[in-house]
Write an enzyme that holds these catalytic residues in place. Structure first.
Site, PDB file in Angstrom:
ATOM      1  N   LYS A  19     -36.934  74.957   6.933  1.00 38.92           N
ATOM      2  CA  LYS A  19     -35.626  75.624   6.884  1.00 38.92           C
ATOM      3  C   LYS A  19     -34.501  74.651   6.535  1.00 38.92           C
ATOM      4  CE  LYS A  19     -34.459  77.218  10.835  1.00 38.92           C
ATOM      5  NZ  LYS A  19     -33.272  76.915  11.633  1.00 38.92           N
ATOM      6  N   ARG A  94     -27.843  83.556  17.778  1.00 36.83           N
ATOM      7  CA  ARG A  94     -29.175  83.542  18.374  1.00 36.83           C
ATOM      8  C   ARG A  94     -29.319  84.593  19.466  1.00 36.83           C
ATOM      9  NH1 ARG A  94     -30.433  77.837  17.433  1.00 36.83           N
ATOM     10  NH2 ARG A  94     -32.500  77.263  18.159  1.00 36.83           N
ATOM     11  N   ARG A 133     -49.918  67.354  11.096  1.00 35.32           N
ATOM     12  CA  ARG A 133     -48.862  66.363  10.890  1.00 35.32           C
ATOM     13  C   ARG A 133     -48.671  65.518  12.156  1.00 35.32           C
ATOM     14  NH1 ARG A 133     -43.469  68.865   8.658  1.00 35.32           N
ATOM     15  NH2 ARG A 133     -42.748  68.901  10.789  1.00 35.32           N
ATOM     16  N   ARG A 139     -48.195  61.590  17.039  1.00 31.01           N
ATOM     17  CA  ARG A 139     -47.277  62.100  18.062  1.00 31.01           C
ATOM     18  C   ARG A 139     -48.063  62.913  19.080  1.00 31.01           C
ATOM     19  NH1 ARG A 139     -43.150  64.258  13.874  1.00 31.01           N
ATOM     20  NH2 ARG A 139     -43.684  66.178  14.917  1.00 31.01           N
ATOM     21  N   ARG A 150     -43.660  76.861  20.761  1.00 27.18           N
ATOM     22  CA  ARG A 150     -42.406  76.956  20.008  1.00 27.18           C
ATOM     23  C   ARG A 150     -42.433  78.114  19.006  1.00 27.18           C
ATOM     24  NH1 ARG A 150     -42.465  71.295  18.298  1.00 27.18           N
ATOM     25  NH2 ARG A 150     -42.780  70.467  20.377  1.00 27.18           N
TER      26      ARG A 150
HETATM   27  P1  ADP Z   1     -34.601  74.009  17.351  1.00 32.11           P
HETATM   28  O1  ADP Z   1     -34.743  72.679  18.007  1.00 32.11           O
HETATM   29  O2  ADP Z   1     -35.323  75.129  18.032  1.00 32.11           O
HETATM   30  O3  ADP Z   1     -34.743  74.003  15.873  1.00 32.11           O
HETATM   31  P2  ADP Z   1     -31.724  73.909  17.032  1.00 32.11           P
HETATM   32  O4  ADP Z   1     -31.826  72.598  16.382  1.00 32.11           O
HETATM   33  O5  ADP Z   1     -31.152  75.035  16.244  1.00 32.11           O
HETATM   34  O6  ADP Z   1     -33.107  74.417  17.632  1.00 32.11           O
HETATM   35  O7  ADP Z   1     -30.881  73.784  18.394  1.00 32.11           O
HETATM   36  C1  ADP Z   1     -31.170  72.789  19.339  1.00 32.11           C
HETATM   37  C2  ADP Z   1     -30.611  73.190  20.693  1.00 32.11           C
HETATM   38  O8  ADP Z   1     -29.199  73.418  20.599  1.00 32.11           O
HETATM   39  C3  ADP Z   1     -31.157  74.494  21.239  1.00 32.11           C
HETATM   40  O9  ADP Z   1     -32.369  74.298  21.920  1.00 32.11           O
HETATM   41  C4  ADP Z   1     -30.040  74.936  22.169  1.00 32.11           C
HETATM   42  O10 ADP Z   1     -30.056  74.189  23.370  1.00 32.11           O
HETATM   43  C5  ADP Z   1     -28.809  74.534  21.399  1.00 32.11           C
HETATM   44  N1  ADP Z   1     -28.351  75.620  20.503  1.00 32.11           N
HETATM   45  C6  ADP Z   1     -28.336  75.596  19.140  1.00 32.11           C
HETATM   46  N2  ADP Z   1     -27.852  76.738  18.633  1.00 32.11           N
HETATM   47  C7  ADP Z   1     -27.552  77.525  19.688  1.00 32.11           C
HETATM   48  C8  ADP Z   1     -27.025  78.835  19.827  1.00 32.11           C
HETATM   49  N3  ADP Z   1     -26.734  79.585  18.739  1.00 32.11           N
HETATM   50  N4  ADP Z   1     -26.861  79.315  21.080  1.00 32.11           N
HETATM   51  C9  ADP Z   1     -27.152  78.586  22.149  1.00 32.11           C
HETATM   52  N5  ADP Z   1     -27.656  77.354  22.108  1.00 32.11           N
HETATM   53  C10 ADP Z   1     -27.864  76.814  20.885  1.00 32.11           C
END
Ligand code: ADP
Length: 201
Positions: A19, A94, A133, A139, A150
Site C-alpha cells: 500500500k 478507521r 520474507r 525476523r 494482523r
Molecule cells: P499499521 O501498522 O496497521 O499499518 P498504521 O501505520 O496505519 O497501522 O498506524 C499505526 C498506529 O497508529 C495504529 O496501530 C494506531 O495506534 C495509530 N493509528 C493510525 N491511524 C489511526 C486512526 N485512523 N485511528 C486511530 N489510531 C490510528
C-alpha cells in the site's frame, strides 16, 4: 491549469499488499500529498512532541488512538496548504465515527470524497509471502501467527467501513497481487475510468 486538482482519495489494503508504495506513486501522479495517520503518529513519537507523548503507549500497544485526537490531527493536516487541492488518505478513517467526522470536515469546505481504492489480495497468499520474507530477513518475532493475526484484524476492522463506501459507490477494488508495476497500472486505469486519472502515462 491543473486538471487533477481536487482529487480526494482514500487507500485501504491489507498488511503486505504494498500500500505504501502504491500510495507514493498515486501521490506523485496526481500531485496530491499522501497523508498517513500512522506515519504522523510515529513521527511525533520519534520526535517526542506533546502529541507523541500522549499517544506513545497506545500506538506501542497497537490500539487505536482516540477518535477526538485522531480527528483533530487530520483536520489540522488537511487545512495545510498542500492538501487544499486534494489528498490521498492512508490509515484514516478507521472507525465509523472517523468516517462521519471526515464527511463533515469535507462538507464544510464544499468537498466530497472521490473514491476509495481498496487493494484486494488473498490473505493466505499474503501470509505465505510475509512469512517467507520474515524468515529470509531473520525476523523471528514476525511469526506466522502474528502475521496471520494482523490479516485477521485488518479484515475484521475494515469490513464495516468498506460496506459504507460500497453503498456510496465509492469503492474501487484493485487486484493487489502482481508486480508493483502491474498493480500501479491497474490503479491508474481504475482512476482514469472514473475521470480521476492523471495524464495517459
Ligand atoms: P499499521 O501498522 O496497521 O499499518 P498504521 O501505520 O496505519 O497501522 O498506524 C499505526 C498506529 O497508529 C495504529 O496501530 C494506531 O495506534 C495509530 N493509528 C493510525 N491511524 C489511526 C486512526 N485512523 N485511528 C486511530 N489510531 C490510528
Amino acid at each position: 491549469m491543473t486538471p487533477q486538482s481536487g482529487v480526494r482519495l482514500l487507500i485501504v489494503g491489507p498488511p503486505g499488499a504494498g500500500k505504501g508504495t502504491q500510495a507514493a506513486r498515486i501521490s506523485e501522479q496526481l500531485g496530491v500529498p499522501t497523508i498517513s495517520t500512522g506515519d504522523i503518529f510515529r513521527r511525533n513519537i520519534a520526535e517526542q512532541t506533546e502529541l507523541g507523548k500522549q499517544v506513545k503507549a497506545i500506538v506501542d500497544n497497537g490500539d487505536y488512538v482516540p477518535d477526538e485526537l485522531t480527528n483533530e490531527l487530520v483536520k489540522d493536516r488537511l487545512e495545510q496548504a498542500d492538501a487544499h487541492g486534494g489528498f490521498l488518505l492512508d490509515g484514516y478513517p478507521r472507525t465509523p465515527d472517523q468516517v462521519a467526522y471526515l464527511d463533515g470536515l469535507l462538507a464544510s469546505h464544499g468537498h466530497v470524497l472521490d473514491a476509495v481504492l481498496q487493494l484486494v489480495a488473498d490473505p493466505e497468499e499474503l501470509i505465505r509471502r510475509l512469512t517467507l520474507r520474515a524468515s529470509q530477513e531473520g525476523r523471528a518475532d514476525d511469526s506466522e501467527d502474528a502475521i496471520r493475526h494482523r490479516q485477521e484484524v485488518y479484515l475484521r476492522e475494515t469490513q464495516p467501513l468498506l460496506r459504507i463506501f460500497r453503498e456510496r459507490e465509492l469503492l474501487v477494488e484493485i487486484d493487489g497481487l502482481g508486480s508493483m508495476d502491474e498493480v500501479a497500472h491497474r490503479i491508474s486505469a481504475a482512476l482514469s475510468s472514473r475521470g480521476l486519472g492523471a495524464s495517459a502515462a
